[in-house]
Design an enzyme around this catalytic site. Structure first.
Site, short mmCIF file in Angstrom:
data_model
loop_
_atom_site.label_atom_id
_atom_site.label_comp_id
_atom_site.label_asym_id
_atom_site.label_seq_id
_atom_site.Cartn_x
_atom_site.Cartn_y
_atom_site.Cartn_z
N ASN A 161 22.16 -136.06 3.31
CA ASN A 161 22.80 -136.10 1.99
C ASN A 161 23.06 -134.67 1.51
OD1 ASN A 161 23.60 -137.20 -0.62
ND2 ASN A 161 21.70 -136.32 -1.40
N HIS A 194 23.73 -132.33 -1.74
CA HIS A 194 23.37 -132.41 -3.16
C HIS A 194 23.72 -131.08 -3.85
CE1 HIS A 194 21.15 -133.80 -6.66
NE2 HIS A 194 20.63 -132.58 -6.72
N GLY A 217 12.83 -141.64 -1.49
CA GLY A 217 12.87 -141.08 -2.85
C GLY A 217 14.28 -140.67 -3.25
C1 GAR Z 1 29.28 -133.01 -4.23
O1 GAR Z 1 29.05 -131.86 -4.99
C2 GAR Z 1 27.97 -133.67 -3.87
O2 GAR Z 1 26.91 -132.77 -3.69
C3 GAR Z 1 27.72 -134.50 -5.09
O3 GAR Z 1 28.96 -135.06 -5.39
C4 GAR Z 1 29.97 -134.10 -5.04
C5 GAR Z 1 31.03 -134.81 -4.24
O4 GAR Z 1 32.16 -134.01 -4.11
N1 GAR Z 1 26.72 -135.47 -4.83
C6 GAR Z 1 25.79 -135.80 -5.72
O5 GAR Z 1 25.75 -135.36 -6.85
C7 GAR Z 1 24.77 -136.78 -5.21
N2 GAR Z 1 23.60 -136.78 -6.05
P1 GAR Z 1 33.38 -134.45 -3.20
O6 GAR Z 1 33.65 -135.92 -3.53
O7 GAR Z 1 34.49 -133.56 -3.62
O8 GAR Z 1 32.94 -134.26 -1.78
#
Ligand code: GAR
Length: 220
Positions: free
Chosen positions: A126, A128, A162
């Site tokens: 994942n 983040h 988690g």
């Molecule tokens: C990314 O910054 C990713 O880390 C975040 O969503 C964005 C997706 O960007 N994920 C989270 O916040 C998960 N908790 P994208 O759709 O442009 O790849």
């Protein structure tokens, strides 16, 4: 001294796969991280290939990114299932169907449940938008700004049961600028995040991952 019957810590585990490694990518949003992976795999020696993009949202921009690249897409909507467990099992079946070596959550905004993780333990990554363990959860960029940190960033980690707690594979730091709002900071984090994702997925695909307790290492 521990008795012979004392519970032993789990033995280190190592996961390696043949390459190019098949990737199933899970998305809920615009899919810029997915787009970065697709661009990287246009280089013939990139050691991983996105074989399917799966979303919980029929209108996720990432699905369009996938279609434009000729990659198979699947939507598994929670609203189509009686409960979370049934959705989780359906998601696992959709991923099973493409037989991936690794599952990459690239902006996937749902918690994976026991059926899914039981099947793909140690093979789900994942990305983040914060330096974990700081600011887990769905509003990491907003929470980092609200806390007033001077440096935040992004993390690629293995998924466990988690919320954003699994062993860390890679991190990149990003300075918070005085005029940043959530959008400007998130966009700068995503620049670092896309590079981290492309580079780390390549290393994982080539060398595998070794996990020993909280410590995850590529290769080794
Ligand atoms: C990314 O910054 C990713 O880390 C975040 O969503 C964005 C997706 O960007 N994920 C989270 O916040 C998960 N908790 P994208 O759709 O442009 O790849």
């Amino acid at each position: 001294m521990p008795s012979q019957d004392a519970p032993q810590p789990p033995a280190p585990s190592r996961t390696t796969v043949p390459h190019p490694a098949r990737l199933a990518v899970l998305v809920s949003g615009t899919g810029s991280n997915l787009a970065a992976l697709l661009a990287a795999q246009s280089e013939p020696d990139y050691p991983a290939r996105v074989v399917a993009v799966i979303s919980d949202k029929p209108d996720a921009g990432g699905l369009e990114v996938a279609r434009a690249a000729g990659v198979a897409t699947v939507v598994v909507r929670p609203a189509d299932f009686p409960d979370r467990a049934a959705w989780d099992a359906a998601l696992a079946r959709a991923v099973d169907a493409v037989d991936p070596a690794w599952v990459v959550c690239a902006g996937f905004m749902r918690i994976l449940g026991p059926a899914f993780l039981g099947r793909y333990a140690g093979r789900v990554l994942n990305t983040h938008p914060a330096l974990l363990p700081s600011f887990p959860g769905a509003h990491a960029v907003r929470d980092a700004l609200a806390h007033g940190v001077a440096v935040t960033g992004c993390t690629l980690h293995l998924v466990d049961e988690g919320v954003d707690t699994g062993p860390i594979l890679a991190q990149r730091a990003v300075d918070v600028l005085p005029d940043d709002d959530e959008t400007s900071l998130h966009e700068r984090i995503k620049v670092a995040e896309r590079a981290m994702l492309v580079e780390t997925i390549a290393a994982v695909a080539r060398r595998g991952v070794r996990v020993d307790g909280r410590r995850a290492r590529i290769g080794g």
